[in-house]
Write a protein that holds these residues in place. Structure first.
Motif, PDB file in Angstrom:
ATOM      1  N   GLN A  15     141.026  55.215  63.825  1.00  0.00           N
ATOM      2  CA  GLN A  15     141.232  55.681  62.667  1.00  0.00           C
ATOM      3  C   GLN A  15     140.477  55.142  61.606  1.00  0.00           C
ATOM      4  O   GLN A  15     140.402  53.871  61.546  1.00  0.00           O
ATOM      5  CB  GLN A  15     142.744  55.502  62.303  1.00  0.00           C
ATOM      6  CG  GLN A  15     143.845  55.992  63.223  1.00  0.00           C
ATOM      7  CD  GLN A  15     145.225  55.994  62.593  1.00  0.00           C
ATOM      8  OE1 GLN A  15     145.866  54.973  62.295  1.00  0.00           O
ATOM      9  NE2 GLN A  15     145.860  57.117  62.798  1.00  0.00           N
ATOM     10  N   THR A  63     129.980  51.541  72.330  1.00  0.00           N
ATOM     11  CA  THR A  63     130.633  53.128  72.271  1.00  0.00           C
ATOM     12  C   THR A  63     131.212  53.084  70.896  1.00  0.00           C
ATOM     13  O   THR A  63     131.089  54.005  70.240  1.00  0.00           O
ATOM     14  CB  THR A  63     131.269  53.772  73.273  1.00  0.00           C
ATOM     15  OG1 THR A  63     130.396  53.602  74.749  1.00  0.00           O
ATOM     16  CG2 THR A  63     131.844  55.027  73.233  1.00  0.00           C
ATOM     17  N   ASN A  66     129.288  52.793  67.697  1.00  0.00           N
ATOM     18  CA  ASN A  66     128.011  53.676  67.605  1.00  0.00           C
ATOM     19  C   ASN A  66     128.376  54.972  67.204  1.00  0.00           C
ATOM     20  O   ASN A  66     127.702  56.043  66.891  1.00  0.00           O
ATOM     21  CB  ASN A  66     127.102  53.530  68.529  1.00  0.00           C
ATOM     22  CG  ASN A  66     126.358  52.234  68.206  1.00  0.00           C
ATOM     23  OD1 ASN A  66     125.440  52.094  67.408  1.00  0.00           O
ATOM     24  ND2 ASN A  66     126.368  51.276  69.374  1.00  0.00           N
ATOM     25  N   LEU A  67     129.793  55.403  67.567  1.00  0.00           N
ATOM     26  CA  LEU A  67     130.453  56.866  67.295  1.00  0.00           C
ATOM     27  C   LEU A  67     130.303  57.105  65.944  1.00  0.00           C
ATOM     28  O   LEU A  67     130.754  56.405  64.969  1.00  0.00           O
ATOM     29  CB  LEU A  67     131.860  56.788  67.727  1.00  0.00           C
ATOM     30  CG  LEU A  67     132.203  57.044  69.405  1.00  0.00           C
ATOM     31  CD1 LEU A  67     133.482  56.775  69.525  1.00  0.00           C
ATOM     32  CD2 LEU A  67     131.404  58.527  69.655  1.00  0.00           C
ATOM     33  N   ARG A  68     129.745  58.195  65.516  1.00  0.00           N
ATOM     34  CA  ARG A  68     129.570  58.742  64.135  1.00  0.00           C
ATOM     35  C   ARG A  68     130.941  59.468  63.593  1.00  0.00           C
ATOM     36  O   ARG A  68     130.894  60.578  63.831  1.00  0.00           O
ATOM     37  CB  ARG A  68     128.454  59.715  64.061  1.00  0.00           C
ATOM     38  CG  ARG A  68     127.127  58.870  64.282  1.00  0.00           C
ATOM     39  CD  ARG A  68     125.844  59.635  63.922  1.00  0.00           C
ATOM     40  NE  ARG A  68     124.851  58.622  63.761  1.00  0.00           N
ATOM     41  CZ  ARG A  68     123.619  59.025  64.504  1.00  0.00           C
ATOM     42  NH1 ARG A  68     123.360  60.153  65.210  1.00  0.00           N
ATOM     43  NH2 ARG A  68     122.657  58.104  64.592  1.00  0.00           N
ATOM     44  N   LEU A  69     131.465  58.499  62.979  1.00  0.00           N
ATOM     45  CA  LEU A  69     132.981  59.012  62.657  1.00  0.00           C
ATOM     46  C   LEU A  69     133.393  58.887  61.146  1.00  0.00           C
ATOM     47  O   LEU A  69     134.182  59.494  60.761  1.00  0.00           O
ATOM     48  CB  LEU A  69     134.111  58.559  63.492  1.00  0.00           C
ATOM     49  CG  LEU A  69     134.135  58.477  65.066  1.00  0.00           C
ATOM     50  CD1 LEU A  69     135.165  57.558  65.643  1.00  0.00           C
ATOM     51  CD2 LEU A  69     134.289  59.866  65.585  1.00  0.00           C
ATOM     52  N   GLU A  71     132.565  59.475  57.489  1.00  0.00           N
ATOM     53  CA  GLU A  71     132.176  60.552  56.483  1.00  0.00           C
ATOM     54  C   GLU A  71     131.455  59.838  55.402  1.00  0.00           C
ATOM     55  O   GLU A  71     131.938  58.830  54.803  1.00  0.00           O
ATOM     56  CB  GLU A  71     133.141  61.361  56.074  1.00  0.00           C
ATOM     57  CG  GLU A  71     132.892  62.714  55.532  1.00  0.00           C
ATOM     58  CD  GLU A  71     134.124  63.425  55.269  1.00  0.00           C
ATOM     59  OE1 GLU A  71     134.017  64.770  55.302  1.00  0.00           O
ATOM     60  OE2 GLU A  71     135.237  62.811  54.840  1.00  0.00           O
ATOM     61  N   GLU A  82     126.101  51.757  61.057  1.00  0.00           N
ATOM     62  CA  GLU A  82     125.212  52.422  60.160  1.00  0.00           C
ATOM     63  C   GLU A  82     125.657  52.508  58.676  1.00  0.00           C
ATOM     64  O   GLU A  82     125.110  52.299  57.843  1.00  0.00           O
ATOM     65  CB  GLU A  82     124.910  53.892  60.477  1.00  0.00           C
ATOM     66  CG  GLU A  82     124.282  54.117  61.845  1.00  0.00           C
ATOM     67  CD  GLU A  82     124.274  55.647  62.352  1.00  0.00           C
ATOM     68  OE1 GLU A  82     123.407  56.054  63.148  1.00  0.00           O
ATOM     69  OE2 GLU A  82     125.390  56.340  62.149  1.00  0.00           O
ATOM     70  N   TYR A 164     141.379  60.839  60.884  1.00  0.00           N
ATOM     71  CA  TYR A 164     140.474  61.353  61.946  1.00  0.00           C
ATOM     72  C   TYR A 164     140.651  60.716  63.279  1.00  0.00           C
ATOM     73  O   TYR A 164     140.050  60.183  63.830  1.00  0.00           O
ATOM     74  CB  TYR A 164     139.034  61.189  61.704  1.00  0.00           C
ATOM     75  CG  TYR A 164     138.495  62.082  60.420  1.00  0.00           C
ATOM     76  CD1 TYR A 164     138.808  63.327  60.383  1.00  0.00           C
ATOM     77  CD2 TYR A 164     138.196  61.506  59.130  1.00  0.00           C
ATOM     78  CE1 TYR A 164     138.389  64.168  59.081  1.00  0.00           C
ATOM     79  CE2 TYR A 164     137.890  62.090  57.954  1.00  0.00           C
ATOM     80  CZ  TYR A 164     137.997  63.488  58.127  1.00  0.00           C
ATOM     81  OH  TYR A 164     137.565  64.427  57.081  1.00  0.00           O
ATOM     82  N   HIS A 166     141.001  59.368  66.626  1.00  0.00           N
ATOM     83  CA  HIS A 166     140.485  59.601  67.896  1.00  0.00           C
ATOM     84  C   HIS A 166     141.155  58.792  69.079  1.00  0.00           C
ATOM     85  O   HIS A 166     141.331  57.734  68.862  1.00  0.00           O
ATOM     86  CB  HIS A 166     138.839  59.563  67.980  1.00  0.00           C
ATOM     87  CG  HIS A 166     138.327  60.456  67.284  1.00  0.00           C
ATOM     88  ND1 HIS A 166     137.979  60.488  65.646  1.00  0.00           N
ATOM     89  CD2 HIS A 166     137.791  61.661  67.529  1.00  0.00           C
ATOM     90  CE1 HIS A 166     137.326  61.500  65.424  1.00  0.00           C
ATOM     91  NE2 HIS A 166     137.195  62.178  66.475  1.00  0.00           N
ATOM     92  N   MET A 167     141.167  59.186  70.367  1.00  0.00           N
ATOM     93  CA  MET A 167     141.384  58.308  71.583  1.00  0.00           C
ATOM     94  C   MET A 167     140.162  58.307  72.338  1.00  0.00           C
ATOM     95  O   MET A 167     139.855  59.277  72.729  1.00  0.00           O
ATOM     96  CB  MET A 167     142.489  59.031  72.057  1.00  0.00           C
ATOM     97  CG  MET A 167     143.590  58.247  72.935  1.00  0.00           C
ATOM     98  SD  MET A 167     143.061  58.170  74.806  1.00  0.00           S
ATOM     99  CE  MET A 167     143.299  59.670  75.180  1.00  0.00           C
ATOM    100  N   VAL A 168     139.987  56.950  72.848  1.00  0.00           N
ATOM    101  CA  VAL A 168     138.676  57.010  73.622  1.00  0.00           C
ATOM    102  C   VAL A 168     139.268  55.812  74.762  1.00  0.00           C
ATOM    103  O   VAL A 168     139.767  54.739  74.441  1.00  0.00           O
ATOM    104  CB  VAL A 168     137.337  56.428  72.911  1.00  0.00           C
ATOM    105  CG1 VAL A 168     136.535  56.423  74.028  1.00  0.00           C
ATOM    106  CG2 VAL A 168     137.014  57.196  71.671  1.00  0.00           C
TER     107      VAL A 168
END
Lengths: 170, 170
Positions: A15, A63, A66-69, A71, A82, A164, A166-168
């Protein structure tokens, strides 16, 4: 990310947050409750399943970080590396539960000892990656990795601009 | 709960809360931002996948509202219906994402139109169940179902005593 031939070895829920605060020490008769907190960044709830080993950690960390989550003001998405943003890592064994009637069962969760070890290694790897990224960007922003205490009750306060969620799985 | 022969039709993430507040209308030049909020209860983040229909909703609602996840003062766990507690339902399409490289992809998510319809039906069913349970217990506590606006940014503030994050698929 999980292969079909086996169940997942780890489950994470992500989150985005503007601010998050986690209790790491309950109040007792000797001291007040203690907290860790981050500002802008990502909360990672994490649970390991039976069979998980250190081998899966580098790919997990790479992973997730580096995920672009996240905003950015321009509307594009950036990864937490980043951005750079901070991380709050929350051990969350309940994520491994399966509903059976009115109860959740946790039969596939890893043992506490093994989970503790993996959790510590996961946190260390995240710290290393985030520090390396912060050094590269050279931005004078304070980014940190904070984390909960494995086995504790995870008393959390979360403030988001849209979590936002997400589940990975790995 | 998902059968092996197909992927899930819906994914939910559950978190227990002491207080949760969700923005349902952004501030604009005519009015201030509007929020809904609940006190003690459960936050349900929900996402539907392609192929989901109204048929799955009664079982989803029954399962989620009867799961004993809420801690009572005595230490036992009660369902949100037994407590009784409130519900905050958050449409969360991001939950349907799959990591592909640095990006999340949402190819399996249901269409916006169908998702909106299922979401509204899900909320209505939850309201009906919670009202029936509150009538039975006869307790003079205010329990409510609040929910986010489908398609909006879900600006959330969450305060927990341990979120006990669970993931349940259908």
């Amino acid at each position: 990310m999980a292969e079909n031939s086996r169940g997942p070895l780890a489950r994470t829920v992500l989150q985005q947050c503007l601010h998050a605060r986690l209790q790491v020490q309950e109040a007792n008769e000797h001291s007040e409750a203690q907290f860790v907190q981050i500002d802008r960044g990502m909360v990672i709830y994490i649970c390991f399943f039976k069979g998980a080993t250190e081998d899966i950690l580098p790919k997990m960390v790479s992973t997730l970080l580096n995920l672009r989550l996240c905003e950015m003001p321009c509307g594009k998405r950036a990864s937490v590396l980043e951005l750079p943003g901070s991380l709050l890592i929350v051990p969350q064994a309940t994520l491994g539960g399966r509903a059976k009637g009115k109860a959740m069962q946790y039969h596939n969760n890893i043992s506490k000892e093994d989970g503790l070890q993996l959790y510590h290694s996961f946190v260390s790897l995240c710290e290393k990656e985030l520090k390396a990224a912060a050094d590269v960007t050279g931005k004078e922003v304070e980014v940190t990795v904070k984390h909960g205490t494995y086995g504790n009750r995870q008393v959390l306060m979360l403030d988001t601009n849209g979590p936002y969620t997400h589940m990975v799985e790995f």
